[in-house]
Design a protein around this motif. Structure first.
Motif, mmCIF file in Angstrom:
data_model
loop_
_atom_site.group_PDB
_atom_site.id
_atom_site.type_symbol
_atom_site.label_atom_id
_atom_site.label_comp_id
_atom_site.label_asym_id
_atom_site.label_seq_id
_atom_site.Cartn_x
_atom_site.Cartn_y
_atom_site.Cartn_z
ATOM 1 N N ILE A 186 -10.281 2.736 0.659
ATOM 2 C CA ILE A 186 -10.809 1.463 0.172
ATOM 3 C C ILE A 186 -11.491 1.577 -1.189
ATOM 4 O O ILE A 186 -11.795 0.554 -1.816
ATOM 5 N N ARG A 226 -7.419 -1.181 -7.973
ATOM 6 C CA ARG A 226 -6.255 -1.768 -7.299
ATOM 7 C C ARG A 226 -6.676 -3.077 -6.646
ATOM 8 O O ARG A 226 -7.833 -3.244 -6.243
ATOM 9 N N ASP A 227 -5.729 -3.997 -6.550
ATOM 10 C CA ASP A 227 -6.043 -5.292 -5.937
ATOM 11 C C ASP A 227 -5.672 -5.320 -4.465
ATOM 12 O O ASP A 227 -6.091 -6.219 -3.734
ATOM 13 N N LYS A 228 -4.883 -4.359 -4.007
ATOM 14 C CA LYS A 228 -4.556 -4.292 -2.585
ATOM 15 C C LYS A 228 -4.200 -2.857 -2.212
ATOM 16 O O LYS A 228 -3.847 -2.042 -3.068
ATOM 17 N N VAL A 229 -4.323 -2.564 -0.926
ATOM 18 C CA VAL A 229 -4.002 -1.232 -0.403
ATOM 19 C C VAL A 229 -3.165 -1.410 0.857
ATOM 20 O O VAL A 229 -3.457 -2.276 1.688
ATOM 21 N N GLN A 261 -7.164 -6.212 1.206
ATOM 22 C CA GLN A 261 -7.393 -6.893 -0.064
ATOM 23 C C GLN A 261 -8.844 -7.329 -0.139
ATOM 24 O O GLN A 261 -9.410 -7.835 0.835
ATOM 25 N N LEU A 262 -9.459 -7.138 -1.313
ATOM 26 C CA LEU A 262 -10.846 -7.529 -1.513
ATOM 27 C C LEU A 262 -10.952 -9.037 -1.686
ATOM 28 O O LEU A 262 -10.140 -9.658 -2.367
ATOM 29 N N LEU A 269 -10.102 -0.464 -4.113
ATOM 30 C CA LEU A 269 -10.407 -1.899 -4.021
ATOM 31 C C LEU A 269 -11.808 -2.181 -4.542
ATOM 32 O O LEU A 269 -12.036 -3.136 -5.289
ATOM 33 N N ILE A 309 -13.547 -7.304 2.853
ATOM 34 C CA ILE A 309 -12.167 -6.820 2.782
ATOM 35 C C ILE A 309 -11.384 -7.481 3.906
ATOM 36 O O ILE A 309 -11.804 -7.471 5.064
#
Length: 503
Positions: A195, A203-206, A227-228, A198, A237
């Motif tokens: 995480i 990054r905008d998603k994992v 995603q945050l 994020l 999240i």
């Protein structure tokens, strides 16, 4: 009524600048005065309602109870909100019913008692409430598991029904837990490592695969999308979980099949995964695109209450403008969703008329100028004054506005957005050319898919609906939309209208 005739000029002066509908009745519930807003709201000309019973503006099924409520209100002579706890409806001259909100104010004039009703048409509010309720229902009734947990404490703050059903925990139990409590094969350092991109904005998603453990101890494989987002004033999240048990089993079976079938089934699996990713993007989008502006609105409202001094007007104006912008953005999202619903249900009615192309271009460019970034300009097309098109004006305006707004949004400052109009032997081409971020080659095949957003555009506000709506409307009218694009070089979007629609 005579009392109001004596004071009609004063009443008109005070009431005509009010956006709410104003209706004044006497003790016999006869209308003695209205303002223009009330006339427009109910579909009557100026003065047409005077002398009519108040029941004229109320659906017939409420007549029996309404008169008694108004009489009781006059007897008590107190200001209050009408129909508190109940849905109120008015009826227009053409018989159409619509939801209203009304406040009642009793007063006396020349020893006669009157009641003034301030009426607001809340049709759009009801539509937006229904839409927000709809997306909340999607969250809670999704067939995928959805978890929301605090980005700092990692405690769950909300979990949908499917997650509760599948995992065996109720919501209160979940709120005392963290993600690691359901991940038997992962420790805290591993999860923090996942995480961290994020939290630091890299990054905008994992996305990753792991195992989840139910309350009864059973374990199943999952695909996790993180995603945050925000919940109130806190960073959270959002985790969308796909149960991939069947996918895992399916893959094992594929490995045992002959070479000929392996290729077909692998392609089918890839397609399934692609569709699941698009669905995940949509659910994450709904969470983010609604929560972010709502959080900004809440923050601005809170700050407004603190600026009570006259010299702080500039600060108040700043937050009022923020609220307006965020409400406009939410309204645009809901309008897009409503447009999608109308397209899907086939309820779209087109009005085909002949009009100069320059009319639409002028209107769209004028509106777009207010959105330009510093140094951006729009290059106007040449030689279009003699081009007349037989088409639906709103459809062409919607499509062209979408393309120009996208060009502005995805282009840097100090760049030119060009509009070009060209004729071919069979068509007329309206091109929007930008020097923006472009569309990655891998994403181009999805660009007209509903809710899809390219990887390099995810940090910009948007729903991924606009291009899909524009394309469907154009194709319904035998026109189409095409594009070419190179990442970091820019894009050219072209509206193609058959020559039979051009004069």
């Amino acid at each position: 009524m005579q009392a109001f005739q004596k004071n009609s000029e004063i009443f008109n002066l005070l009431s005509e600048g009010v956006s709410e509908g104003i209706i004044v009745v006497n003790t016999q519930q006869i209308i003695v005065a209205t303002n223009s807003s009330a006339g427009r709201m109910f579909g009557y000309q100026k003065g047409e309602l005077l002398g009519k019973p108040l029941d004229t503006l109320i659906p017939r099924r409420y007549h029996g109870h309404h008169g008694h409520h108004v009489e009781d209100f006059i007897d008590k002579s107190e200001r209050r909100q009408m129909g508190r706890g109940r849905d109120l409806h008015g009826v227009r001259k053409n018989g159409e019913e619509f939801p209203v909100e009304a406040g009642l104010n009793p007063f006396k004039l020349y020893d006669e008692t009157y009641v003034m009703a301030l009426v607001i048409d809340i049709t759009q509010r009801k539509i937006k409430e229904k839409e927000l309720s709809h997306w909340a229902k999607i969250f809670d009734e999704s067939l995928n598991e959805i978890y929301v947990f605090d980005a700092n404490t990692l405690h769950f703050v909300n979990v949908n029904k499917e997650a509760q059903r599948n995992m065996g925990y109720n919501l209160e139990e979940f709120k005392a837990m963290k993600p690691l409590d359901i991940k038997p094969n992962m420790d805290s350092p591993q999860f923090q490592l996942l995480i961290e991109p994020l939290l630091n904005g890299k990054r905008d998603k994992v996305k990753f695969e792991t195992d989840h453990q139910r309350k009864d101890g059973s374990i199943y494989p999952v695909e996790v999308h993180l995603q945050l987002s925000t919940f109130g004033e806190n960073d959270v999240i959002v985790a969308i979980i796909l149960d991939i048990t069947e996918r895992k089993n399916y893959t094992e079976k594929l490995e045992k099949k002959v070479q000929e079938r392996t290729k077909q089934l692998t392609e089918a699996l890839a397609k399934e995964k692609e569709l699941n990713e698009l669905k995940t993007r949509f659910l994450s989008l709904v969470s983010h695109e609604f929560k972010t502006p709502l959080s900004s609105i809440l923050t601005s409202i809170t700050l407004l209450a603190k600026y009570t001094e006259s010299h702080q007007q500039e600060k108040r104006d700043k937050h009022v403008e923020t609220i307006k912008n965020k409400v406009r953005y939410l309204d645009t999202i809901l309008t897009d969703f409503l447009s999608v619903e109308r397209l899907d249900s086939g309820k779209v009615n087109y009005k085909i008329e002949t009009f100069p192309l320059s009319k639409i271009v002028n209107e769209v460019v004028y509106g777009a100028n207010m959105l330009l970034k510093a140094g951006q300009t729009i290059k106007y097309p040449e030689n279009i004054d003699d081009i007349f098109i037989r088409f639906d004006e709103k459809t062409l305006e919607l499509a062209l506005s979408n393309l120009i707004h996208n060009a502005i949004k995805y282009s840097p400052e100090d760049t030119i957005i060009s509009l070009e109009v060209n004729r071919t032997q069979d068509t007329i081409l309206i091109k929007v050319i930008d020097r923006g971020i472009g569309i990655p080659a891998a994403d181009q095949k999805h660009i007209f898919n509903r809710y899809f957003r390219a990887e390099n555009a995810l940090l910009n506000q948007g729903t991924g609906i606009g291009l899909n709506i524009a394309k469907q409307h154009l194709e319904n009218l035998d026109a189409t939309i095409e594009f070419t694009s190179k990442e970091n070089k820019g894009s050219i979007f072209t509206i193609v209208i058959p020559l039979e629609n051009v004069n």
